[in-house]
Each structure stands twice: as C-alpha cells, then as structure tokens.
Motif scaffolding. Sequence first.
Motif, PDB file in Angstrom:
ATOM      1  N   PHE A   1       0.834  -1.194   0.036  1.00 32.77           N
ATOM      2  CA  PHE A   1       0.155  -0.103   0.063  1.00 32.77           C
ATOM      3  C   PHE A   1       0.793   1.478   0.104  1.00 32.77           C
ATOM      4  O   PHE A   1       0.570   2.112  -0.819  1.00 32.77           O
ATOM      5  CB  PHE A   1      -0.920   0.067   1.342  1.00 32.77           C
ATOM      6  CG  PHE A   1      -1.719   1.197   1.261  1.00 32.77           C
ATOM      7  CD1 PHE A   1      -3.046   1.167   0.512  1.00 32.77           C
ATOM      8  CD2 PHE A   1      -1.415   2.414   1.999  1.00 32.77           C
ATOM      9  CE1 PHE A   1      -3.929   2.345   0.943  1.00 32.77           C
ATOM     10  CE2 PHE A   1      -2.279   3.173   2.143  1.00 32.77           C
ATOM     11  CZ  PHE A   1      -3.527   3.387   1.436  1.00 32.77           C
ATOM     12  N   LEU A   2       1.778   1.244   0.911  1.00 39.27           N
ATOM     13  CA  LEU A   2       2.780   2.463   1.017  1.00 39.27           C
ATOM     14  C   LEU A   2       3.704   2.642  -0.441  1.00 39.27           C
ATOM     15  O   LEU A   2       3.883   3.654  -0.883  1.00 39.27           O
ATOM     16  CB  LEU A   2       3.873   2.168   2.012  1.00 39.27           C
ATOM     17  CG  LEU A   2       3.470   2.714   3.366  1.00 39.27           C
ATOM     18  CD1 LEU A   2       4.653   2.576   4.646  1.00 39.27           C
ATOM     19  CD2 LEU A   2       2.833   4.095   3.390  1.00 39.27           C
ATOM     20  N   GLU A   3       3.842   1.539  -0.949  1.00 39.04           N
ATOM     21  CA  GLU A   3       4.732   1.505  -2.148  1.00 39.04           C
ATOM     22  C   GLU A   3       3.929   1.826  -3.611  1.00 39.04           C
ATOM     23  O   GLU A   3       4.471   2.245  -4.551  1.00 39.04           O
ATOM     24  CB  GLU A   3       5.618   0.223  -2.435  1.00 39.04           C
ATOM     25  CG  GLU A   3       6.687   0.014  -1.457  1.00 39.04           C
ATOM     26  CD  GLU A   3       7.529  -1.163  -1.750  1.00 39.04           C
ATOM     27  OE1 GLU A   3       6.949  -2.098  -2.469  1.00 39.04           O
ATOM     28  OE2 GLU A   3       8.619  -1.143  -1.265  1.00 39.04           O
ATOM     29  N   ALA A   4       2.826   1.675  -3.498  1.00 41.59           N
ATOM     30  CA  ALA A   4       1.943   1.829  -4.570  1.00 41.59           C
ATOM     31  C   ALA A   4       1.944   3.042  -5.523  1.00 41.59           C
ATOM     32  O   ALA A   4       2.033   3.055  -6.655  1.00 41.59           O
ATOM     33  CB  ALA A   4       0.256   1.615  -4.334  1.00 41.59           C
ATOM     34  N   PRO A   5       2.216   4.366  -4.703  1.00 43.22           N
ATOM     35  CA  PRO A   5       2.380   5.641  -5.728  1.00 43.22           C
ATOM     36  C   PRO A   5       3.837   5.868  -5.857  1.00 43.22           C
ATOM     37  O   PRO A   5       4.062   7.099  -5.936  1.00 43.22           O
ATOM     38  CB  PRO A   5       1.604   6.586  -4.949  1.00 43.22           C
ATOM     39  CG  PRO A   5       1.811   6.033  -3.478  1.00 43.22           C
ATOM     40  CD  PRO A   5       1.765   4.641  -3.260  1.00 43.22           C
ATOM     41  N   GLU A   6       4.786   4.936  -5.284  1.00 33.87           N
ATOM     42  CA  GLU A   6       6.224   5.353  -5.373  1.00 33.87           C
ATOM     43  C   GLU A   6       6.755   5.992  -6.641  1.00 33.87           C
ATOM     44  O   GLU A   6       7.665   6.889  -6.252  1.00 33.87           O
ATOM     45  CB  GLU A   6       7.128   4.058  -4.850  1.00 33.87           C
ATOM     46  CG  GLU A   6       7.202   2.841  -6.117  1.00 33.87           C
ATOM     47  CD  GLU A   6       8.121   2.043  -5.771  1.00 33.87           C
ATOM     48  OE1 GLU A   6       9.142   2.329  -5.070  1.00 33.87           O
ATOM     49  OE2 GLU A   6       7.902   0.519  -6.004  1.00 33.87           O
ATOM     50  N   HIS A   7       6.385   5.621  -7.990  1.00 31.90           N
ATOM     51  CA  HIS A   7       6.875   6.088  -8.952  1.00 31.90           C
ATOM     52  C   HIS A   7       6.395   7.554  -9.201  1.00 31.90           C
ATOM     53  O   HIS A   7       7.191   8.376  -9.783  1.00 31.90           O
ATOM     54  CB  HIS A   7       6.304   5.302 -10.218  1.00 31.90           C
ATOM     55  CG  HIS A   7       7.119   3.801 -10.238  1.00 31.90           C
ATOM     56  ND1 HIS A   7       8.354   3.568 -10.053  1.00 31.90           N
ATOM     57  CD2 HIS A   7       6.297   2.613 -10.143  1.00 31.90           C
ATOM     58  CE1 HIS A   7       8.743   2.509 -10.189  1.00 31.90           C
ATOM     59  NE2 HIS A   7       7.529   1.752 -10.175  1.00 31.90           N
ATOM     60  N   LEU A   8       5.261   7.790  -8.811  1.00 30.30           N
ATOM     61  CA  LEU A   8       4.807   9.377  -9.023  1.00 30.30           C
ATOM     62  C   LEU A   8       5.363  10.136  -7.661  1.00 30.30           C
ATOM     63  O   LEU A   8       5.882  11.204  -8.063  1.00 30.30           O
ATOM     64  CB  LEU A   8       3.038   9.191  -8.642  1.00 30.30           C
ATOM     65  CG  LEU A   8       2.488  10.488  -8.326  1.00 30.30           C
ATOM     66  CD1 LEU A   8       2.879  11.352  -9.702  1.00 30.30           C
ATOM     67  CD2 LEU A   8       1.217  10.372  -8.140  1.00 30.30           C
ATOM     68  N   LEU A   9       5.834   9.573  -6.590  1.00 28.54           N
ATOM     69  CA  LEU A   9       6.046  10.118  -5.743  1.00 28.54           C
ATOM     70  C   LEU A   9       7.778  10.546  -5.497  1.00 28.54           C
ATOM     71  O   LEU A   9       8.265  11.568  -5.071  1.00 28.54           O
ATOM     72  CB  LEU A   9       5.987   9.450  -4.027  1.00 28.54           C
ATOM     73  CG  LEU A   9       4.504   9.339  -3.684  1.00 28.54           C
ATOM     74  CD1 LEU A   9       4.597   8.482  -2.239  1.00 28.54           C
ATOM     75  CD2 LEU A   9       4.223  10.603  -3.216  1.00 28.54           C
ATOM     76  N   LYS A  10       8.395   9.808  -6.400  1.00 27.84           N
ATOM     77  CA  LYS A  10       9.855   9.874  -6.798  1.00 27.84           C
ATOM     78  C   LYS A  10      10.298  11.357  -7.325  1.00 27.84           C
ATOM     79  O   LYS A  10      11.047  11.986  -7.351  1.00 27.84           O
ATOM     80  CB  LYS A  10      10.324   8.927  -7.640  1.00 27.84           C
ATOM     81  CG  LYS A  10      10.913   7.887  -6.871  1.00 27.84           C
ATOM     82  CD  LYS A  10      11.454   6.531  -7.602  1.00 27.84           C
ATOM     83  CE  LYS A  10      12.050   5.237  -6.874  1.00 27.84           C
ATOM     84  NZ  LYS A  10      12.518   4.309  -7.682  1.00 27.84           N
ATOM     85  N   PHE A  11       8.997  11.755  -8.232  1.00 23.42           N
ATOM     86  CA  PHE A  11       9.150  13.013  -9.049  1.00 23.42           C
ATOM     87  C   PHE A  11       9.091  14.129  -8.133  1.00 23.42           C
ATOM     88  O   PHE A  11       9.405  15.166  -8.354  1.00 23.42           O
ATOM     89  CB  PHE A  11       7.922  13.107 -10.000  1.00 23.42           C
ATOM     90  CG  PHE A  11       8.048  12.301 -11.213  1.00 23.42           C
ATOM     91  CD1 PHE A  11       8.996  12.464 -12.419  1.00 23.42           C
ATOM     92  CD2 PHE A  11       7.434  10.887 -11.401  1.00 23.42           C
ATOM     93  CE1 PHE A  11       9.314  11.740 -13.388  1.00 23.42           C
ATOM     94  CE2 PHE A  11       7.702  10.254 -12.564  1.00 23.42           C
ATOM     95  CZ  PHE A  11       8.634  10.563 -13.612  1.00 23.42           C
ATOM     96  N   LEU A  12       8.631  13.914  -6.781  1.00 26.49           N
ATOM     97  CA  LEU A  12       8.476  14.774  -5.945  1.00 26.49           C
ATOM     98  C   LEU A  12       9.731  14.786  -4.883  1.00 26.49           C
ATOM     99  O   LEU A  12       9.585  15.535  -3.721  1.00 26.49           O
ATOM    100  CB  LEU A  12       7.287  14.733  -5.042  1.00 26.49           C
ATOM    101  CG  LEU A  12       5.895  15.197  -5.834  1.00 26.49           C
ATOM    102  CD1 LEU A  12       4.728  14.747  -5.030  1.00 26.49           C
ATOM    103  CD2 LEU A  12       5.872  16.405  -6.565  1.00 26.49           C
TER     104      LEU A  12
END
Length: 412
Positions: free
Chosen positions: A90-101
């Motif tokens: 669940f925590l990792e699900a948006p990891e690729h999006l969050l990396k841009f931030l």
Amino acid sequence: MRLLHTSDWHLGKKLADRPRKEVFVHFLNWLLKVLKEEKIDLLLIAGDVFDVTMPSHEAQELYYEFLARAVKTECRNIVVIAGNHDSASFLEAPEHLLKFLNIYVVGEAEGDPKKEVIDIRKESGEVEAVVCAIPFLKEKNLYVMGRDDELSSRDELIVESTKAHFASVVQEGIRVRGDKKVPLIGTGHLFVAGADVSDSERQLYIGSLGRLPKTILPEELDYVGLGHIHKPQTVGGDISRNYSGSPIALDFSEGSQQKLVRIVDFEEGKAEVRNLNVPEFEKLSLITGSQEELETKLRNLVQKGERCLVRAEHTGTMPAKDLSGRLKNIAEGTPVEVVHIRDLAKKQYYLSSMVTEEFVHEMTPESVFEKLLEDCYGLKSGAEDLDEERKQEIRELRECYQEILQEIRSGS
C-alpha cells in the motif's frame, strides 16, 4: 545538511474507540511549521505511518495532504519506510509518482540491497547524503536471506539474518557514496534489546523473541533513525543511534512522556543531534486508587479546566459501587472526559470467590483458553466495564484460537 527524524505516527488510531483526527491534524500542521522554520533538508519517517494495513480514507487524506504541503517547504527530500503496522504494498503503490517529488518510499525488503539505498541530491544534482532505507523486516524475508541451514533456533535466525541484511545494504550504500564525504544514514523499524517499552509494545514480545542486539547496526553509519518503540531513547547511550518515539501519546501508558522529534546536523561526518519537543495537543491522564481517591483526583483534573481524556483504575479491596456513574457525574459538562473505567478490585473479588482447584484432565482446550481470558480480562467480573477496543480484541483472540485448534485437529 539538516535532517528531521520522526516515526510511529499511527495515523487513524483511535483511543477508547474515539477518533483522534483533530490531534493528528494539529501534529502534522506543527511539523510543517518546523520544516519551514528549521530549514530541514531531509525528512525521515521511520515506519508505522498508519495504524492498520488498510487505513481509512481519512487517514490516507492526512498523509497525502501532508506530503503535498511538505514538498512546498524548505524540505527537498522525504524518505519513508514501512513499519510492522503498515502495508508495504500500500505504501509503495504510488512510489513512481512520489519519486518525481523527491519522496522515496521503501515498503519491503526484497533481497536486493540496491532497492534500499537512496542517494539524496541537492538542487544542483550533487549528492549530499546516502540513505540506507531499511524497512520493517518480515520473517518471510529473513528466512530467504538467512542461513537457516546453519542456525539452530528461530531467535538465532532472526538475529543473524537481520544483521546480514543491514550489512549488505550498508555496503551498497558505501559503494554508492564512493569517495564523496557525505553522511551515510540508516533507518530501521525494530526492537533493539534493552529498549524501554510502553504497554502497547510490551504486549508484542514474549521472552527474548523479536529483540535484537545493538550490534546489528553497522558502525559505518553516521546516524541511524529508528522506529517501532514509542518512547524516545538512544540505543546504548549513543545519540547517533536512537528512537524518535511516537509524536503523540498513543495510549494512557504514554500520557506522561515528553514527545519529540530529532533534528540532526552533519558536520564533517559527525552527527550533531538535538531534540525538539512536540506540544501536547491532547492530554491523557491515568488515575488509580480507591473510589474516594479516584473521585478526588478527578475533581482536581476538572478544577484545572483543561481538555483531558481520563482512564480510571480502581484498586480498592472491595468492588466499587456505581463507579462509572459517580465518575462521569463529576466530569459531566467539563472539558474532562472519562473514557475508560476499570475496577481491578471487582476482578480480584470474583476470582478469589471461585473454586480455584481444577484438574487438567477435566478441562477441554476451549475451557483452558476461556479460563486464561477470564484471568487476563476479568470477564466474569464485569465485562461491561471493557471498552469496545478490548471486546473486539477478545473476539479476535477467540477466532484465532479456534483456527489454530481446527488446524491441529485436522492434522494440517
């Protein structure tokens, strides 16, 4: 570079079945203010972001709104690891999006140390730190990574496998850092032996199970930010290896603790750590004693005129008369709320009046377990005094025990 270390937010956690959204909002707003005022470069959240693996929409909203606002402060990078209460996927699900931030999330250790090493960069692109972001290590990961064929016990396997995993990730971090003289920072979400625990953690451990020696933390790390233990403390007196603790009191056993976050400055590879106290956004008070003492202590709290949640434990020699009604009448119409009442004398009185001599051969596995529940929770001495959280806990324990019995009886 300046780092802020925090952990164990447990967003969504209730207290005596009461939501605490307002308290979490106050803390997160305060933390955003600190990020700005202290000009924090790196925020490190060392696990247990949420209280349950499938958090409510409200808890998720608190988390993601905080991240969105945090990246607009002076803080350029955020590292989040999963704790034992979090769902790694669940925590990792948006990891690729969050990396841009520049928000980096490590949910689960998968055996490849490269996935747990993050190089933190300045706006210019220059590396200013390397983080060995090691999340909560599950046993299924440790058994794969450990030398289970060479070890004789589960405890040995956990210790040696954990030590080996930390060592492999740190060696990868050293490789990534190369000849750059930048801080090498580690995380962890675990229980180091000797740590001072509160009631909420004490229930998780029996004997030495799950406790790890401080030697598992490699010496090469300049700073280690740990999560899992709710009381802020160092590991063996070493300020460069410590728990930040939970930022708010999560149960009444933590009500008297001063909560804090750690702020770390790095000068020539050395970590200079200072504590920043978190304001008390909601006061929790545990009062104990005879019925007369409880009433006196409660009146004293009421006279202060402060918002306060109270847990009362009656420790007299005989069961109290209308304890709940009398205490709630004192607090009625005031900022003080009695949210949990427990009459320990009632439990002792009823247990002592029972026939205590029982023969094992006359008892079934179910009756042995029920007897244990009675002793632990005082079920025969007034289950109506239990809050909804405890009742749910008992229901879950019974269901788990029945599943175990069915597996044993079926031979599986």
